[in-house]
Design an enzyme around this catalytic site. Structure first.
Site, PDB file in Angstrom:
ATOM      1  N   HIS A   5      56.759   5.838   5.406  1.00  0.00           N
ATOM      2  CA  HIS A   5      56.556   5.059   6.639  1.00  0.00           C
ATOM      3  C   HIS A   5      55.157   4.445   6.636  1.00  0.00           C
ATOM      4  CE1 HIS A   5      60.069   7.244   8.223  1.00  0.00           C
ATOM      5  NE2 HIS A   5      60.181   6.256   9.086  1.00  0.00           N
TER       6      HIS A   5
ATOM      7  N   LYS B 118      51.968   5.980  11.558  1.00  0.00           N
ATOM      8  CA  LYS B 118      52.883   7.027  12.029  1.00  0.00           C
ATOM      9  C   LYS B 118      52.166   8.365  12.178  1.00  0.00           C
ATOM     10  CE  LYS B 118      57.550   8.829  11.388  1.00  0.00           C
ATOM     11  NZ  LYS B 118      57.818   8.730  12.830  1.00  0.00           N
TER      12      LYS B 118
HETATM   13  N1  NDP Z   1      64.357   6.744  17.068  1.00  0.00           N
HETATM   14  C1  NDP Z   1      64.077   5.592  16.472  1.00  0.00           C
HETATM   15  O1  NDP Z   1      64.987   4.826  16.085  1.00  0.00           O
HETATM   16  C2  NDP Z   1      62.655   5.217  16.285  1.00  0.00           C
HETATM   17  C3  NDP Z   1      61.682   6.064  16.697  1.00  0.00           C
HETATM   18  N2  NDP Z   1      60.371   5.702  16.630  1.00  0.00           N
HETATM   19  C4  NDP Z   1      59.439   6.632  17.242  1.00  0.00           C
HETATM   20  O2  NDP Z   1      59.062   6.078  18.495  1.00  0.00           O
HETATM   21  C5  NDP Z   1      57.719   6.395  18.810  1.00  0.00           C
HETATM   22  C6  NDP Z   1      56.944   5.117  19.114  1.00  0.00           C
HETATM   23  O3  NDP Z   1      56.940   4.273  18.002  1.00  0.00           O
HETATM   24  P1  NDP Z   1      56.119   2.880  18.034  1.00  0.00           P
HETATM   25  O4  NDP Z   1      56.593   2.006  19.137  1.00  0.00           O
HETATM   26  O5  NDP Z   1      56.180   2.385  16.640  1.00  0.00           O
HETATM   27  O6  NDP Z   1      54.656   3.412  18.373  1.00  0.00           O
HETATM   28  P2  NDP Z   1      53.412   2.626  19.002  1.00  0.00           P
HETATM   29  O7  NDP Z   1      52.219   3.485  18.784  1.00  0.00           O
HETATM   30  O8  NDP Z   1      53.400   1.224  18.504  1.00  0.00           O
HETATM   31  O9  NDP Z   1      53.758   2.577  20.569  1.00  0.00           O
HETATM   32  C7  NDP Z   1      53.639   3.674  21.429  1.00  0.00           C
HETATM   33  C8  NDP Z   1      53.077   3.180  22.742  1.00  0.00           C
HETATM   34  O10 NDP Z   1      53.093   4.237  23.701  1.00  0.00           O
HETATM   35  C9  NDP Z   1      51.860   4.160  24.432  1.00  0.00           C
HETATM   36  N3  NDP Z   1      51.573   5.429  25.086  1.00  0.00           N
HETATM   37  C10 NDP Z   1      50.739   6.442  24.692  1.00  0.00           C
HETATM   38  N4  NDP Z   1      50.747   7.435  25.601  1.00  0.00           N
HETATM   39  C11 NDP Z   1      51.583   7.037  26.598  1.00  0.00           C
HETATM   40  C12 NDP Z   1      52.013   7.616  27.815  1.00  0.00           C
HETATM   41  N5  NDP Z   1      51.578   8.830  28.212  1.00  0.00           N
HETATM   42  N6  NDP Z   1      52.921   6.946  28.576  1.00  0.00           N
HETATM   43  C13 NDP Z   1      53.354   5.732  28.214  1.00  0.00           C
HETATM   44  N7  NDP Z   1      52.975   5.125  27.074  1.00  0.00           N
HETATM   45  C14 NDP Z   1      52.114   5.764  26.274  1.00  0.00           C
HETATM   46  C15 NDP Z   1      50.849   3.765  23.379  1.00  0.00           C
HETATM   47  O11 NDP Z   1      49.672   3.287  23.972  1.00  0.00           O
HETATM   48  P3  NDP Z   1      48.268   3.396  23.135  1.00  0.00           P
HETATM   49  O12 NDP Z   1      48.498   2.580  21.896  1.00  0.00           O
HETATM   50  O13 NDP Z   1      47.298   2.840  24.092  1.00  0.00           O
HETATM   51  O14 NDP Z   1      48.089   4.856  22.823  1.00  0.00           O
HETATM   52  C16 NDP Z   1      51.632   2.695  22.621  1.00  0.00           C
HETATM   53  O15 NDP Z   1      51.526   1.438  23.271  1.00  0.00           O
HETATM   54  C17 NDP Z   1      57.210   7.240  17.634  1.00  0.00           C
HETATM   55  O16 NDP Z   1      57.407   8.613  17.950  1.00  0.00           O
HETATM   56  C18 NDP Z   1      58.159   6.865  16.494  1.00  0.00           C
HETATM   57  O17 NDP Z   1      58.288   7.892  15.553  1.00  0.00           O
HETATM   58  C19 NDP Z   1      59.981   4.511  16.135  1.00  0.00           C
HETATM   59  C20 NDP Z   1      60.907   3.628  15.664  1.00  0.00           C
HETATM   60  C21 NDP Z   1      62.324   3.908  15.696  1.00  0.00           C
HETATM   61  O1  LIG Z   2      57.597   5.876  13.431  1.00  0.00           O
HETATM   62  C1  LIG Z   2      58.447   5.055  13.012  1.00  0.00           C
HETATM   63  O2  LIG Z   2      58.163   3.880  12.751  1.00  0.00           O
HETATM   64  C2  LIG Z   2      59.839   5.507  12.857  1.00  0.00           C
HETATM   65  N1  LIG Z   2      60.137   6.680  13.330  1.00  0.00           N
HETATM   66  C3  LIG Z   2      61.423   7.281  13.334  1.00  0.00           C
HETATM   67  C4  LIG Z   2      61.393   8.574  12.562  1.00  0.00           C
HETATM   68  O3  LIG Z   2      60.444   9.353  12.706  1.00  0.00           O
HETATM   69  O4  LIG Z   2      62.346   8.860  11.830  1.00  0.00           O
HETATM   70  C5  LIG Z   2      62.525   6.329  12.948  1.00  0.00           C
HETATM   71  C6  LIG Z   2      62.155   5.280  11.950  1.00  0.00           C
HETATM   72  O5  LIG Z   2      62.194   5.818  10.664  1.00  0.00           O
HETATM   73  C7  LIG Z   2      60.835   4.604  12.249  1.00  0.00           C
END
Ligand code: NDP
Ligand SMILES: O=C(O)C1=N[C@H](C(=O)O)C[C@H](O)C1
Length: 254
Positions: free
Chosen positions: A136, A140
């Site tokens: 990744h 991450k």
């Molecule tokens: N299940 C799936 O299909 C997928 C899962 N994921 C997971 O999703 C999560 C987020 O991924 P991603 O969008 O790439 O991450 P990012 O870091 O780009 O986005 C997360 C956001 O959440 C904000 N944040 C932090 N703390 C809080 C809070 N208490 N309340 C609300 N918002 C908050 C962050 O702000 P700041 O930057 O200011 O800290 C940031 O803007 C990760 O755990 C990832 O592993 C990702 C892709 C696919």
């Molecule tokens: O953090 C990510 O970007 C992603 N997180 C998820 C995971 O932890 O499996 C899903 C995807 O792979 C992208």
């Protein structure tokens, strides 16, 4: 449908676009700076909230959303080991609703079914040992990925000679390697690589003395995760309890 977003990072921003393109209204966006909005009328008016934040804050966001009486879809990873049982119980016995998946893409759902089918076959062939690797982007926070853990659970379900997954090697963004893939025969090592802007690459590898069989899922963008999360929100609006991809795509049930 009225949707609230919790987390406005890489996923939150793409989900907003796809949700609007499917005719949904975004009634509230909660990020780190406006936590009071969990109590706002706008947030409470949502049919479903979609949460993508990080492993440290996901649990507290779930509790605040449940308190506001709003159904939830979340893809945040890395919180399950600590809070999984409690959250599941709140949904199965406490009247709350959460649709959670470590990976919302249709491709990974298909890959997951293939993974279980291959593991069922491999249960009969102890000459093959199994390992997993996931790559990744460097931002991450959790390792192994949530997807890798779900895939590993699918393998442990089917292969009698394996009963736990363990962390294998970790290749950090600065090139340093820690950990090891040397493990006991009953263990399944998952190695993690953090490099560049990789969206999500998962490989399961079966190796004997004479050959290797491997399967790989390689995400080309976040598009699959994003569409899946919006489809899950549409499903959650009319369903209750602890929901997952096997509810959305029943072909996954074996
Ligand atoms: N299940 C799936 O299909 C997928 C899962 N994921 C997971 O999703 C999560 C987020 O991924 P991603 O969008 O790439 O991450 P990012 O870091 O780009 O986005 C997360 C956001 O959440 C904000 N944040 C932090 N703390 C809080 C809070 N208490 N309340 C609300 N918002 C908050 C962050 O702000 P700041 O930057 O200011 O800290 C940031 O803007 C990760 O755990 C990832 O592993 C990702 C892709 C696919
Ligand atoms: O953090 C990510 O970007 C992603 N997180 C998820 C995971 O932890 O499996 C899903 C995807 O792979 C992208």
């Amino acid at each position: 449908m009225k949707i609230a977003l919790i987390g406005y990072g890489k996923m939150g921003k793409e989900i907003e676009k796809v949700a609007r393109s499917r005719g949904h209204e975004i009634v509230c966006i909660i990020d780190i700076n406006n936590q009071d909005d969990f109590e706002s009328e706008a947030f409470k008016s949502a049919d479903v909230a979609i949460e993508f934040t990080n492993p440290m804050v996901a649990y507290s966001n779930y509790m605040k959303t449940f308190k506001a009486g709003v159904k939830l879809v979340s893809g945040s990873t890395g919180w399950m080991a600590e809070h999984g049982e409690e959250i599941k119980k709140l949904c199965t016995e406490g009247g709350k609703t959460l649709f959670w998946s470590s990976n919302f893409s249709l491709g990974v759902s298909i890959f997951s079914a293939l993974n279980k089918y291959l593991a069922k076959i491999m249960n009969q062939f102890p000459a093959y040992d199994v390992t997993m690797s996931e790559t990744h982007h460097i931002h991450k926070l959790d390792a192994p990925s949530g997807t890798a853990i779900t895939l590993a659970e699918g393998i442990l379900e089917k292969i009698d000679r394996k009963d736990k997954w363990v962390k294998g090697t970790f290749l950090a963004p600065d090139g340093t390697i820690s950990g090891t893939n040397d493990c006991a025969p009953n263990e399944l090592p998952i190695s993690s690589i953090r490099e560049g802007e990789v969206f999500g690459l998962h490989t399961i590898r079966y190796e004997s003395d004479v050959d290797t069989i491997s399967i790989t899922h390689d995400a080309k963008s976040r598009g699959g995760f994003v569409l899946g999360a919006v489809l899950a929100a549409e499903y959650t609006a009319t369903h209750e309890g602890f929901l997952g991809m096997s509810d959305l795509f029943p072909f996954l049930n074996d």
